[in-house]
Design a protein around this motif. Sequence first.
Motif, PDB file in Angstrom:
ATOM      1  N   ARG A 119       0.865  -1.182   0.000  1.00  0.00           N
ATOM      2  CA  ARG A 119       0.000   0.000   0.000  1.00  0.00           C
ATOM      3  C   ARG A 119       0.907   1.239   0.000  1.00  0.00           C
ATOM      4  O   ARG A 119       1.457   1.605   1.037  1.00  0.00           O
ATOM      5  N   PRO A 120       1.079   1.882  -1.140  1.00  0.00           N
ATOM      6  CA  PRO A 120       1.985   3.036  -1.209  1.00  0.00           C
ATOM      7  C   PRO A 120       1.504   4.192  -0.325  1.00  0.00           C
ATOM      8  O   PRO A 120       0.320   4.517  -0.300  1.00  0.00           O
ATOM      9  N   ARG A 121       2.452   4.778   0.400  1.00  0.00           N
ATOM     10  CA  ARG A 121       2.206   5.961   1.241  1.00  0.00           C
ATOM     11  C   ARG A 121       0.937   5.790   2.080  1.00  0.00           C
ATOM     12  O   ARG A 121       0.095   6.669   2.137  1.00  0.00           O
ATOM     13  N   TYR A 122       0.851   4.678   2.761  1.00  0.00           N
ATOM     14  CA  TYR A 122      -0.388   4.286   3.456  1.00  0.00           C
ATOM     15  C   TYR A 122      -0.614   5.041   4.766  1.00  0.00           C
ATOM     16  O   TYR A 122      -1.729   5.454   5.069  1.00  0.00           O
ATOM     17  N   LEU A 123       0.448   5.200   5.590  1.00  0.00           N
ATOM     18  CA  LEU A 123       0.332   5.868   6.879  1.00  0.00           C
ATOM     19  C   LEU A 123       1.469   6.862   7.062  1.00  0.00           C
ATOM     20  O   LEU A 123       2.554   6.695   6.500  1.00  0.00           O
ATOM     21  N   HIS A 124       1.212   7.899   7.874  1.00  0.00           N
ATOM     22  CA  HIS A 124       2.242   8.894   8.178  1.00  0.00           C
ATOM     23  C   HIS A 124       3.063   8.377   9.356  1.00  0.00           C
ATOM     24  O   HIS A 124       2.571   8.255  10.477  1.00  0.00           O
ATOM     25  N   ILE A 125       4.336   8.044   9.083  1.00  0.00           N
ATOM     26  CA  ILE A 125       5.207   7.406  10.060  1.00  0.00           C
ATOM     27  C   ILE A 125       6.512   8.191  10.170  1.00  0.00           C
ATOM     28  O   ILE A 125       7.152   8.469   9.154  1.00  0.00           O
ATOM     29  N   ASN A 126       6.873   8.545  11.400  1.00  0.00           N
ATOM     30  CA  ASN A 126       8.162   9.190  11.662  1.00  0.00           C
ATOM     31  C   ASN A 126       8.401  10.381  10.730  1.00  0.00           C
ATOM     32  O   ASN A 126       9.478  10.588  10.217  1.00  0.00           O
ATOM     33  N   GLY A 127       7.329  11.162  10.488  1.00  0.00           N
ATOM     34  CA  GLY A 127       7.465  12.409   9.747  1.00  0.00           C
ATOM     35  C   GLY A 127       7.224  12.352   8.257  1.00  0.00           C
ATOM     36  O   GLY A 127       7.376  13.374   7.577  1.00  0.00           O
TER      37      GLY A 127
END
Length: 204
Positions: free
Chosen positions: A169-177
């Motif tokens: 899932r490309p760019r699925y969640l905002h993680i570590n900025g």
Amino acid sequence: MWGQAIWPVTLESGDLILRPIKLRDRAEWMRVRSRNAAWLQPWEASNPVGQGDLPTFGGMVRALNGQARDATALPFVITERVPHQAKPALVGQLTVSSIMWGSAMMATLGYWVDQGRAGRGIAPTAAAMVTDHCFQTLGLHRMEINIRPENAASLRVVEKLGFRDEGLRPRYLHINGEWADHRSFALTAEEVPGGILPRWLANR
């Protein structure tokens, strides 16, 4: 009333106990998180709209408890009985979130474990315990786990438990900025009619 029917609940397997997260866990939770800051940072959820930090511990617990009352989440801490220690030690956290009822009957599972106890089967055992509870007691049909492709430790968990890889899932969640790709893994109740935990414990 529906939320009260499914929560709170405590699950046990051997020395591992999953119980509801509580406000009085703050001091121990903060100690474990502080000790594991570098270990957990690459996988930490972040705020994509720049409106400040994520909630405080108290805010997190109150939000999770509200979701539990609404029957949309099961917020556990992972604890373990330790020799010569009266109280089980807090060794991680596991949350079943985004519970959907009706025609979906599905949920998402996320977790973290103290680095000092990693590699001892805690994460897969906890995930198996909760998935079996969701399938066998709550009647959910599907459990999903989303993992960063770089997170080798979590990828080993789903591999050990037999979760099916459903792709990227490309760019699925905002993680570590930043927006981060994730791989999605899932199981349905029909795939594990006898439960995951017995199979996992037998094959350890």
